[in-house]
Design a protein around this motif. Structure first.
Motif, mmCIF file in Angstrom:
data_model
loop_
_atom_site.group_PDB
_atom_site.id
_atom_site.type_symbol
_atom_site.label_atom_id
_atom_site.label_comp_id
_atom_site.label_asym_id
_atom_site.label_seq_id
_atom_site.Cartn_x
_atom_site.Cartn_y
_atom_site.Cartn_z
ATOM 1 N N LEU A 180 3.456 8.459 -7.583
ATOM 2 C CA LEU A 180 2.831 7.430 -8.421
ATOM 3 C C LEU A 180 2.416 6.217 -7.605
ATOM 4 O O LEU A 180 1.271 5.742 -7.718
ATOM 5 C CB LEU A 180 3.806 7.008 -9.526
ATOM 6 C CG LEU A 180 3.401 5.774 -10.353
ATOM 7 C CD1 LEU A 180 2.146 6.074 -11.171
ATOM 8 C CD2 LEU A 180 4.548 5.329 -11.258
ATOM 9 N N PHE A 181 3.317 5.707 -6.755
ATOM 10 C CA PHE A 181 2.988 4.503 -5.987
ATOM 11 C C PHE A 181 2.001 4.795 -4.856
ATOM 12 O O PHE A 181 1.274 3.890 -4.419
ATOM 13 C CB PHE A 181 4.260 3.844 -5.457
ATOM 14 C CG PHE A 181 4.872 2.907 -6.471
ATOM 15 C CD1 PHE A 181 4.364 1.627 -6.636
ATOM 16 C CD2 PHE A 181 5.912 3.313 -7.272
ATOM 17 C CE1 PHE A 181 4.888 0.773 -7.591
ATOM 18 C CE2 PHE A 181 6.450 2.474 -8.229
ATOM 19 C CZ PHE A 181 5.939 1.195 -8.392
ATOM 20 N N SER A 182 1.940 6.009 -4.399
ATOM 21 C CA SER A 182 0.885 6.379 -3.445
ATOM 22 C C SER A 182 -0.485 6.222 -4.104
ATOM 23 O O SER A 182 -1.423 5.667 -3.511
ATOM 24 C CB SER A 182 1.082 7.823 -2.974
ATOM 25 O OG SER A 182 2.312 7.975 -2.304
ATOM 26 N N CYS A 183 -0.585 6.687 -5.334
ATOM 27 C CA CYS A 183 -1.846 6.577 -6.081
ATOM 28 C C CYS A 183 -2.172 5.119 -6.408
ATOM 29 O O CYS A 183 -3.334 4.708 -6.343
ATOM 30 C CB CYS A 183 -1.774 7.392 -7.369
ATOM 31 S SG CYS A 183 -1.588 9.175 -7.112
ATOM 32 N N ILE A 184 -1.155 4.328 -6.751
ATOM 33 C CA ILE A 184 -1.367 2.911 -7.065
ATOM 34 C C ILE A 184 -1.890 2.163 -5.844
ATOM 35 O O ILE A 184 -2.808 1.332 -5.949
ATOM 36 C CB ILE A 184 -0.059 2.268 -7.571
ATOM 37 C CG1 ILE A 184 0.282 2.793 -8.970
ATOM 38 C CG2 ILE A 184 -0.176 0.740 -7.602
ATOM 39 C CD1 ILE A 184 1.629 2.353 -9.492
ATOM 40 N N LEU A 185 -1.341 2.465 -4.673
ATOM 41 C CA LEU A 185 -1.803 1.806 -3.444
ATOM 42 C C LEU A 185 -3.269 2.155 -3.164
ATOM 43 O O LEU A 185 -4.059 1.290 -2.774
ATOM 44 C CB LEU A 185 -0.923 2.206 -2.260
ATOM 45 C CG LEU A 185 0.459 1.550 -2.192
ATOM 46 C CD1 LEU A 185 1.263 2.133 -1.035
ATOM 47 C CD2 LEU A 185 0.337 0.039 -2.032
ATOM 48 N N ILE A 186 -3.629 3.406 -3.352
ATOM 49 C CA ILE A 186 -5.025 3.814 -3.139
ATOM 50 C C ILE A 186 -5.946 3.031 -4.069
ATOM 51 O O ILE A 186 -6.969 2.477 -3.633
ATOM 52 C CB ILE A 186 -5.184 5.328 -3.380
ATOM 53 C CG1 ILE A 186 -4.459 6.127 -2.290
ATOM 54 C CG2 ILE A 186 -6.672 5.710 -3.404
ATOM 55 C CD1 ILE A 186 -4.405 7.617 -2.558
#
Length: 490
Positions: A374-380
């Motif tokens: 989830l946070f990988s996607c948020i950073l992107i």
């Protein structure tokens, strides 16, 4: 430098990180991911924290700052020393005594659940934006010097960058990061040393220290105008408080400290980390003086965040300098972003989702892995937003400006909790912490418009004071029984 060389360098570098991840991720569980089983050698933590603290922003933005701000940034660096002393002597003993995994658990014990969730939420917002700023800067440089030549869109560059970080952190977490950050810090410092050597050799400088000292750009201390943003006491005090909040009250940085075997090791880590960080920042500023003069002498039109990348990769400093610059840049990017992704996963899993209350270890691990994605996607997504809204201001200035608003409430919460024993209405804490940045923003604009006074980075202190005052304003009233007991004791 040919794009093929850059791709080869990235692939080789990433292969090394994957090998480290494979070794450190064996038999890893949630305890390994969050706290490295409390087995990290303090000297590795200290050395690795240097890279995480500097990041790609320091690597690129600090040298680029010198042209317009001289070496005034060093005033903040000296303030860091005071802040790190507070962390080592006040905050670390607290965290180890309470045996914390997430440092925001303290807020629940001191105030209540609302304060706990509020503090963790402010960290999640702060670190997400800060990490995205840092990754945006590095991804932008890689886009210019590599991916544009292949017609690769910026969103693909960003996605690849985050995906690589996710791949080598998803299993071992903080245990992997302690070791990869050590390697990445080494690469970054070697890169800076090589760049300083080659540019001074190109400019035929026999003594770097004398050259920097004689330069007009070497002015460090500014005492003339108290209303200016670079006034010494503003920068110094801001540096002290920024160190406290962006390291001592930041799950990202403290998670590494909490992997040490005991409090004594963690304090040794902070002591040596402080000394080395001051020295390294001085060399980054000295490099900024050399780069600025080199650009002027050779007619190179490069400023701020573009200064170092353009000179290193497209100037006349040779292939070796370009290779080491890219190595240092990639190392700086990953050393900051990998720990940010892990700490965001840790804080959200423990503070928001409360996975430590789940009885089944497999359920805990499943939730943690989903949160990591989830946070990988948020950073992107956040980086892509910056791509279309960021201005030409130095990224490091943006990070500190944003920190003034998001870390201020955390500063007020911890200061009030540590230095008073007053009980607070827990339900009011979220409203106090939301109002504080808004009031700080308004106060700064009024001061600037009415008196020409710029709080600068010291706005963080004002923000913290407003939060502190708000907590006092909404303190719990003592009951009549308590007052009678106190009166009878006199």
């Amino acid at each position: 430098m040919k794009p093929e060389y850059i791709i080869l360098l990235i692939v080789a570098y990433f292969a090394v990180l994957l090998c480290i991840s494979f070794i450190t991720g064996k038999a890893a569980d949630n305890k390994t991911f969050f706290k490295a089983n409390n087995s990290s050698p303090w000297y590795l933590v200290a050395f690795g924290m240097i890279g995480a603290s500097l990041s790609g922003v320091t690597f690129i933005s600090v040298p680029g700052w010198v042209e317009g701000q001289s070496m005034s940034y060093f005033q903040m660096v000296l303030g860091y020393v005071v802040g790190y002393a507070v962390i080592g002597l006040v905050l670390l003993p607290l965290y180890y005594r309470l045996n914390l995994t997430s440092i925001y658990t303290y807020l629940e014990d001191r105030y209540g659940k609302n304060a706990y969730k509020t503090g963790a939420s402010f960290f999640l917002l702060s670190r997400t934006i800060g990490a995205a700023f840092r990754l945006f800067l590095v991804a932008n440089v890689l886009q210019i010097i590599l991916f544009d030549s292949y017609g690769v869109p910026f969103w693909v560059t960003v996605t690849i960058t985050i995906l690589l970080i996710w791949l080598y952190t998803f299993k071992g977490g903080i245990k992997t990061i302690v070791w990869t950050d050590t390697l990445q810090t080494l690469f970054m410092l070697v890169a800076v040393g090589v760049c300083i050597y080659t540019i001074s050799d190109e400019m035929e400088i026999s003594n770097i220290f004398t050259y920097v000292a004689d330069s007009e750009l070497s002015k460090t201390f500014f005492f003339d105008d108290p209303s200016a943003g670079n006034y010494f006491w503003k920068r110094f005090l801001a540096g002290a408080f920024i160190a406290i909040v962006m390291t001592g009250l930041d799950q990202d940085m403290m998670q590494k400290n909490l992997t040490c075997r005991n409090l004594k090791d963690a304090q040794k880590n902070m002591f040596w980390f402080t000394i080395v960080l001051v020295i390294v920042n001085f060399f980054f500023l000295a490099l900024g003086v050399l780069l600025t003069d080199y650009a002027q002498q050779n007619g190179i039109d490069a400023h701020k965040d573009q200064l170092f990348p353009i000179i290193a990769t497209k100037g006349t400093l040779g292939l070796a300098t370009a290779i080491f610059f890219l190595l240092g840049l990639i190392a700086a990017a990953y050393s900051s972003a990998d720990s940010a992704l892990t700490s965001l996963t840790t804080s959200f899993s423990i503070d928001i989702l409360e996975i430590d209350k789940k009885k089944d270890p497999k359920t805990q691990e499943h939730i943690r892995k989903k949160t990591h994605i989830l946070f990988s996607c948020i950073l992107i997504a956040t980086i892509l937003i910056f791509k279309y809204f960021i201005s030409d201001e130095s990224v490091i200035a943006k990070i500190f400006t944003f920190a003034n608003y998001t870390y201020g409430p955390l500063l007020g919460l911890y200061a009030f909790g540590l230095f008073t024993k007053i009980k607070v209405k827990d339900t009011m804490v979220p409203f106090i912490c939301l109002a504080s940045p808004i009031l700080s923003y308004g106060a700064n604009n009024i001061a600037l418009a009415s008196f020409g006074f710029d709080f600068g980075f010291s706005l963080l202190i004002l923000n913290g004071l407003i939060t502190f005052a708000g907590l006092y304003l909404f303190k719990k009233q003592e009951t009549n029984t308590t007052q009678i007991k106190r009166g009878g004791s006199h």
